[in-house]
Design a protein around this motif. Structure first.
Motif, PDB file in Angstrom:
ATOM      1  N   ALA A   1       0.827  -1.212   0.000  1.00 60.30           N
ATOM      2  CA  ALA A   1       0.000   0.000   0.000  1.00 60.30           C
ATOM      3  C   ALA A   1       0.858   1.258   0.000  1.00 60.30           C
ATOM      4  CB  ALA A   1      -0.925  -0.003   1.215  1.00 60.30           C
ATOM      5  N   ALA A   2       2.128   1.145   0.430  1.00 58.58           N
ATOM      6  CA  ALA A   2       3.032   2.286   0.395  1.00 58.58           C
ATOM      7  C   ALA A   2       3.423   2.666  -1.024  1.00 58.58           C
ATOM      8  CB  ALA A   2       4.292   1.974   1.192  1.00 58.58           C
ATOM      9  N   LEU A   3       3.198   1.764  -1.976  1.00 58.98           N
ATOM     10  CA  LEU A   3       3.695   1.930  -3.336  1.00 58.98           C
ATOM     11  C   LEU A   3       2.602   2.139  -4.368  1.00 58.98           C
ATOM     12  CD1 LEU A   3       6.211  -1.061  -3.122  1.00 58.98           C
ATOM     13  CD2 LEU A   3       6.728   1.367  -2.753  1.00 58.98           C
ATOM     14  N   SER A   4       1.347   2.074  -3.940  1.00 62.53           N
ATOM     15  CA  SER A   4       0.248   2.173  -4.903  1.00 62.53           C
ATOM     16  C   SER A   4      -0.958   2.800  -4.227  1.00 62.53           C
ATOM     17  CB  SER A   4      -0.111   0.781  -5.438  1.00 62.53           C
ATOM     18  OG  SER A   4      -0.499  -0.075  -4.370  1.00 62.53           O
ATOM     19  N   GLY A   5      -2.015   2.960  -4.978  1.00 63.02           N
ATOM     20  CA  GLY A   5      -3.236   3.550  -4.443  1.00 63.02           C
ATOM     21  C   GLY A   5      -4.310   2.503  -4.207  1.00 63.02           C
TER      22      GLY A   5
ATOM     23  N   SER B   1      -5.522   6.913   5.431  1.00 63.01           N
ATOM     24  CA  SER B   1      -4.653   6.897   6.610  1.00 63.01           C
ATOM     25  C   SER B   1      -3.635   5.763   6.540  1.00 63.01           C
ATOM     26  CB  SER B   1      -5.480   6.802   7.898  1.00 63.01           C
ATOM     27  OG  SER B   1      -6.287   5.645   7.908  1.00 63.01           O
ATOM     28  N   TYR B   2      -4.082   4.598   6.097  1.00 67.73           N
ATOM     29  CA  TYR B   2      -3.185   3.445   6.024  1.00 67.73           C
ATOM     30  C   TYR B   2      -2.116   3.655   4.953  1.00 67.73           C
ATOM     31  CZ  TYR B   2      -1.745  -1.471   5.915  1.00 67.73           C
ATOM     32  OH  TYR B   2      -1.018  -2.637   5.977  1.00 67.73           O
ATOM     33  N   LEU B   3      -2.532   4.079   3.748  1.00 63.99           N
ATOM     34  CA  LEU B   3      -1.562   4.308   2.676  1.00 63.99           C
ATOM     35  C   LEU B   3      -0.541   5.359   3.066  1.00 63.99           C
ATOM     36  CD1 LEU B   3      -3.608   2.658   0.957  1.00 63.99           C
ATOM     37  CD2 LEU B   3      -3.102   4.206  -0.933  1.00 63.99           C
ATOM     38  N   THR B   4      -1.003   6.439   3.671  1.00 60.95           N
ATOM     39  CA  THR B   4      -0.090   7.508   4.066  1.00 60.95           C
ATOM     40  C   THR B   4       0.902   7.018   5.112  1.00 60.95           C
ATOM     41  OG1 THR B   4      -1.777   9.181   3.594  1.00 60.95           O
ATOM     42  CG2 THR B   4       0.037   9.836   5.032  1.00 60.95           C
ATOM     43  N   SER B   5       0.413   6.258   6.078  1.00 56.65           N
ATOM     44  CA  SER B   5       1.302   5.774   7.144  1.00 56.65           C
ATOM     45  C   SER B   5       2.352   4.816   6.610  1.00 56.65           C
ATOM     46  CB  SER B   5       0.478   5.103   8.253  1.00 56.65           C
ATOM     47  OG  SER B   5      -0.058   3.858   7.840  1.00 56.65           O
ATOM     48  N   LYS B   6       1.957   3.936   5.699  1.00 56.74           N
ATOM     49  CA  LYS B   6       2.921   2.971   5.193  1.00 56.74           C
ATOM     50  C   LYS B   6       3.927   3.628   4.254  1.00 56.74           C
ATOM     51  CE  LYS B   6       1.478  -0.638   7.417  1.00 56.74           C
ATOM     52  NZ  LYS B   6       2.317  -1.299   8.442  1.00 56.74           N
ATOM     53  N   ALA B   7       3.495   4.624   3.495  1.00 58.16           N
ATOM     54  CA  ALA B   7       4.439   5.369   2.661  1.00 58.16           C
ATOM     55  C   ALA B   7       5.440   6.129   3.537  1.00 58.16           C
ATOM     56  CB  ALA B   7       3.694   6.334   1.753  1.00 58.16           C
ATOM     57  N   ALA B   8       4.974   6.641   4.668  1.00 56.93           N
ATOM     58  CA  ALA B   8       5.871   7.361   5.577  1.00 56.93           C
ATOM     59  C   ALA B   8       6.964   6.451   6.129  1.00 56.93           C
ATOM     60  CB  ALA B   8       5.069   7.980   6.719  1.00 56.93           C
ATOM     61  N   LEU B   9       6.651   5.170   6.315  1.00 59.37           N
ATOM     62  CA  LEU B   9       7.662   4.241   6.809  1.00 59.37           C
ATOM     63  C   LEU B   9       8.835   4.115   5.848  1.00 59.37           C
ATOM     64  CD1 LEU B   9       5.629   1.277   8.354  1.00 59.37           C
ATOM     65  CD2 LEU B   9       6.957   3.025   9.552  1.00 59.37           C
ATOM     66  N   LEU B  10       8.595   4.282   4.560  1.00 57.82           N
ATOM     67  CA  LEU B  10       9.692   4.183   3.598  1.00 57.82           C
ATOM     68  C   LEU B  10      10.645   5.368   3.750  1.00 57.82           C
ATOM     69  CD1 LEU B  10       7.894   2.851   0.407  1.00 57.82           C
ATOM     70  CD2 LEU B  10       8.640   1.634   2.469  1.00 57.82           C
ATOM     71  N   GLY B  11      10.114   6.540   4.081  1.00 63.07           N
ATOM     72  CA  GLY B  11      10.979   7.677   4.375  1.00 63.07           C
ATOM     73  C   GLY B  11      11.746   7.476   5.670  1.00 63.07           C
ATOM     74  N   LEU B  12      11.069   6.946   6.676  1.00 59.53           N
ATOM     75  CA  LEU B  12      11.739   6.647   7.944  1.00 59.53           C
ATOM     76  C   LEU B  12      12.867   5.644   7.721  1.00 59.53           C
ATOM     77  CD1 LEU B  12      11.882   6.850  11.050  1.00 59.53           C
ATOM     78  CD2 LEU B  12      10.142   5.033  11.134  1.00 59.53           C
ATOM     79  N   ASN B  13      12.622   4.667   6.883  1.00 55.07           N
ATOM     80  CA  ASN B  13      13.638   3.658   6.566  1.00 55.07           C
ATOM     81  C   ASN B  13      14.899   4.301   5.995  1.00 55.07           C
ATOM     82  OD1 ASN B  13      14.770   1.031   5.827  1.00 55.07           O
ATOM     83  ND2 ASN B  13      14.125   1.517   3.741  1.00 55.07           N
ATOM     84  N   ARG B  14      14.725   5.169   5.018  1.00 53.60           N
ATOM     85  CA  ARG B  14      15.894   5.807   4.393  1.00 53.60           C
ATOM     86  C   ARG B  14      16.637   6.686   5.395  1.00 53.60           C
ATOM     87  NH1 ARG B  14      12.007   6.099   0.187  1.00 53.60           N
ATOM     88  NH2 ARG B  14      11.459   8.237   0.755  1.00 53.60           N
ATOM     89  N   SER B  15      15.884   7.373   6.237  1.00 47.33           N
ATOM     90  CA  SER B  15      16.515   8.245   7.229  1.00 47.33           C
ATOM     91  C   SER B  15      17.334   7.446   8.233  1.00 47.33           C
ATOM     92  CB  SER B  15      15.430   9.052   7.959  1.00 47.33           C
ATOM     93  OG  SER B  15      16.002   9.911   8.923  1.00 47.33           O
ATOM     94  N   LEU B  16      16.772   6.364   8.751  1.00 43.36           N
ATOM     95  CA  LEU B  16      17.493   5.530   9.707  1.00 43.36           C
ATOM     96  C   LEU B  16      18.738   4.920   9.073  1.00 43.36           C
ATOM     97  CD1 LEU B  16      14.447   3.739  11.367  1.00 43.36           C
ATOM     98  CD2 LEU B  16      16.037   5.288  12.527  1.00 43.36           C
TER      99      LEU B  16
END
Length: 264
Positions: free
Chosen positions: A140-144, A150-165
């Motif tokens: 869901a982070a990669l598609s619509g 809320s779910y799509l936005t939260s899972k997409a945000a995890l990909l940014g958190l991943n790169r930052s960490l």
């Protein structure tokens, strides 16, 4: 026989059922000592008993709970090497219809919970000289998808958190990767598909057949398969992998919807 995780200690949030429970079993089977967290004590205590681990009940969006869970890992097993941030909720609605409290709750658990877990875990990993973090996101982070804001936005945000960490802590040999599962046969997935099925007037099994029909593998995944991928990312077999996103979705991501009309 020795395992890949002998001497390692893992914390798995959302470890009472589904992917989290399967991950606890897999890491323990390969030698890890595990701490599992979750909001339902009866579930995490069962997994802790099965794996010889430790259960810490609580809400992953609470910093105090995360601190308690990390302290339990260090006090019981001597440290922390692996974090699997798996806890999550799935609530529905579009930008117009989503309940604001549902929106905030989804982001608190799915994103802030993972951030807090990493925040508390990293200093303990630093003491060990290395560490591995796996963030369980979603395709869901990669598609619509409809009514999933809320779910799509939260899972997409995890990909940014991943790169930052990965970027911030790579120099200290602390790796972070994200995993995006497709449809996996878990309690949460069945609940979501059940709602879709009800809306369409079909059975759950008919709904499952419908959503996995385009998958090249033509089936849902099972939690143990996803746990195997998490174990790989957490292990030294993945020592040169950080900041990446792995998709485990039965091939669904390669399907071009424009070609489905031509499928036999």
């Amino acid at each position: 026989m020795s395992g890949r995780f002998d001497g390692k200690v893992a914390l798995i949030t959302g470890g009472g059922t589904g992917i989290g429970a399967a991950t606890a079993r897999r890491l323990a089977a390969e030698g890890a000592r595990v701490v599992v967290t979750g909001r339902r004590p009866e579930h995490i205590e069962k997994i802790a008993y099965e794996t010889g681990g430790r259960a810490v009940a609580g809400d992953t969006s609470s910093l105090a709970h995360i601190e308690e869970a990390v302290a339990a890992a260090c006090d019981t097993f001597g440290g922390l090497d692996i974090l699997v941030a798996n806890a999550g909720v799935e609530l529905f609605g579009s930008v117009e219809t989503v309940d604001i409290m549902d929106w905030r709750r989804t982001l608190e658990i799915n994103v802030e919970g993972a951030m807090l877990a990493a925040r508390v875990a990293v200093p303990r990993m630093r003491q060990r000289g290395e560490g591995a973090i796996v963030l369980v996101a979603s395709v869901a982070a990669l598609s619509g998808a409809p009514h999933y804001v809320s779910y799509l936005t939260s899972k997409a945000a995890l990909l940014g958190l991943n790169r930052s960490l990965a970027y911030d802590f790579g120099p200290e040999n602390i790796r972070c990767n994200a995993l995006c599962p497709g449809w996996v046969r878990t309690e949460m997935a069945e609940r979501a598909l059940g709602e879709f099925a009800h809306a369409q007037g079909i059975t759950l099994e008919e709904m499952i057949a419908k959503v996995v029909g385009p998958y090249p593998l033509r089936r849902m995944g099972n939690p143990a398969e996803i746990a195997g991928t998490i174990a790989f990312l957490a292990s030294r077999d993945a020592a040169f992998i950080t900041g990446t996103t792995i998709v485990a979705d039965g091939g669904g991501a390669i399907v071009d919807i424009g070609t489905l009309a031509f499928a036999s």
